[in-house]
Design an enzyme around this catalytic site. Structure first.
Site, PDB file in Angstrom:
ATOM      1  N   TYR A  64       0.847  -1.195   0.000  1.00 21.84           N
ATOM      2  CA  TYR A  64       0.000   0.000   0.000  1.00 21.84           C
ATOM      3  C   TYR A  64       0.880   1.242   0.000  1.00 21.84           C
ATOM      4  CZ  TYR A  64      -3.618  -3.345   1.433  1.00 21.84           C
ATOM      5  OH  TYR A  64      -4.476  -4.420   1.506  1.00 21.84           O
ATOM      6  N   PRO A 211     -15.714  -5.214   2.482  1.00 23.60           N
ATOM      7  CA  PRO A 211     -17.052  -5.666   2.853  1.00 23.60           C
ATOM      8  C   PRO A 211     -18.159  -4.724   2.396  1.00 23.60           C
ATOM      9  CG  PRO A 211     -15.975  -4.685   4.756  1.00 23.60           C
ATOM     10  CD  PRO A 211     -14.938  -4.762   3.668  1.00 23.60           C
ATOM     11  N   GLY A 213     -18.148  -3.573  -0.707  1.00 19.89           N
ATOM     12  CA  GLY A 213     -18.096  -3.615  -2.169  1.00 19.89           C
ATOM     13  C   GLY A 213     -17.246  -2.513  -2.753  1.00 19.89           C
ATOM     14  N   ARG A 214     -16.082  -2.273  -2.121  1.00 20.46           N
ATOM     15  CA  ARG A 214     -15.146  -1.218  -2.544  1.00 20.46           C
ATOM     16  C   ARG A 214     -15.808   0.158  -2.531  1.00 20.46           C
ATOM     17  NH1 ARG A 214     -10.685  -3.926  -4.002  1.00 20.46           N
ATOM     18  NH2 ARG A 214     -10.893  -6.043  -4.843  1.00 20.46           N
ATOM     19  N   GLY A 215     -16.702   0.351  -1.562  1.00 20.81           N
ATOM     20  CA  GLY A 215     -17.369   1.640  -1.392  1.00 20.81           C
ATOM     21  C   GLY A 215     -18.736   1.714  -2.030  1.00 20.81           C
ATOM     22  N   ALA A 219     -21.428   4.547  -0.856  1.00 16.84           N
ATOM     23  CA  ALA A 219     -21.683   5.752  -1.661  1.00 16.84           C
ATOM     24  C   ALA A 219     -22.735   5.537  -2.734  1.00 16.84           C
ATOM     25  CB  ALA A 219     -20.380   6.219  -2.294  1.00 16.84           C
TER      26      ALA A 219
END
Length: 346
Positions: A64, A211, A213-215, A219
């Protein structure tokens, strides 16, 4: 009303003694490649706020940034080491702009002792994952070096990420695996048929990454419009225009259920994964304190069996369009390694 730190439950990961907060904090998004750069002081404040609230399980990786995220965590936990459980990973690097995966013993040792521990400024990593499986190296070889690091006190517990059931079994036979980190959310459930039962048979816990769903379940459709240049999610197939129109319908159904429950879509998605078992510790990521507080409150959302089934039907496999990952070749579906005999014969 905020949940006091003392009320954030603790769970045991695996069967070797590691105990962590019921949900963790995925820290990837605080560093480059996941949206625009974030001010370091703000991210340190966020991490320390999480710890004060009782979210003490912090997830990072040498990949990262690369490297920047571990440095950030090291600064944030200064004077708080005894309060937190640090999970880091090794095995992914970039060579000439392409992903390279390495599980060779020398790389394992160099990644941990000479790099991650120094950047994190700690003496021992609580949970150290094989980030991706090197299918050129028998998993027994990689695990053998990790076992030595446990014996030397450099790491406490060993984990795998995106490993198939056979690889998990072979690794566990060398040294007990404490946790397997996998993508698991309402619209990503490919691990449930074989990997989850295997882990439970062996006493291994599961740490779901992404968890939300990648945001997406936080959003909603607006996520796509807000992604900055350089954000890796732009390459996720489910977010491509040809797939996203259909996938938006999943969010709308989840939003309707959340409205009836009196919670947010993010809280509902987290509540769903939390209800999948007491041996699960999701690590939703965020860069905002308000979102962190919202995620913590998901612990209090209770779901009936009927509600669980209704949510799962909203995001059934045949309703989700597009692969979950931009690099499916590096996921558990292609993680079996050669037999140990092939390495010995060489």
């Amino acid at each position: 009303m905020e949940t006091p730190a003392s009320e954030v439950p603790r769970v045991k990961l695996g069967s070797q003694g590691l105990e962590v907060s019921r949900i963790g904090l995925g820290c990837r998004g605080m560093s480059p490649n996941h949206g625009p750069p974030k001010p370091e002081p703000e991210m340190i404040k966020l991490i320390q706020h999480a710890i004060d609230r009782g979210v003490t399980f912090l997830d990072t990786s040498d990949q990262y940034g690369p490297h920047i995220n571990e440095l950030l965590i090291g600064k944030a936990i200064k004077g708080m080491r005894e309060k937190v459980q640090i999970a880091s990973k090794f095995g992914i690097s970039l060579k000439e702009g392409k992903m390279d995966i390495c599980g060779e013993p020398e790389y394992v040792r160099a990644s941990c002792c000479k790099a991650s521990l120094k950047r994190l400024d700690i003496d021992c990593v609580d949970l150290y994952y094989v980030h991706r499986i090197d299918i050129r190296v028998p998993i027994e070889i990689t695990m053998g070096e990790l076992k030595k690091l446990v014996e030397e006190g450099k790491i406490k517990y060993i984990g795998l990420s995106e490993a198939c059931a056979a690889t998990i079994r072979r690794a566990h036979a060398v040294h007990p695996i404490t946790a397997v980190q996998m993508e698991w959310s309402l619209w990503t459930r490919d691990l449930e048929e074989e990997i989850v039962p295997t882990c439970r048979e062996l006493g291994i816990s599961i740490v779901p990454y992404s968890p939300l769903g990648r945001g997406f379940f936080s959003a909603g459709p607006e996520l796509i419009e807000s992604l900055a240049e350089g954000d890796f999610r732009k390459h996720v197939p489910r977010f491509k225009p040809e797939n996203f129109e259909q996938n938006k319908q999943i969010y709308e159904q989840v939003k309707e259920i959340a409205s009836r429950k009196g919670c947010t879509t993010a809280q509902l998605a987290l509540a769903w994964i939390l209800h999948k078992g007491d041996d699960i510790c999701p690590i939703p990521g965020t860069t905002k304190i308000d979102n962190l507080n919202e995620n913590i409150e998901a612990i209090s959302v209770k779901l009936t069996t009927d509600e669980m089934m209704q949510l799962e039907s909203c995001a059934a496999e045949d309703t989700v369009k597009g692969e979950r990952h931009a690099f499916m070749w590096a996921t558990w579906i292609n993680s079996e390694t050669p037999p140990l005999s092939s390495w010995i014969d060489e």
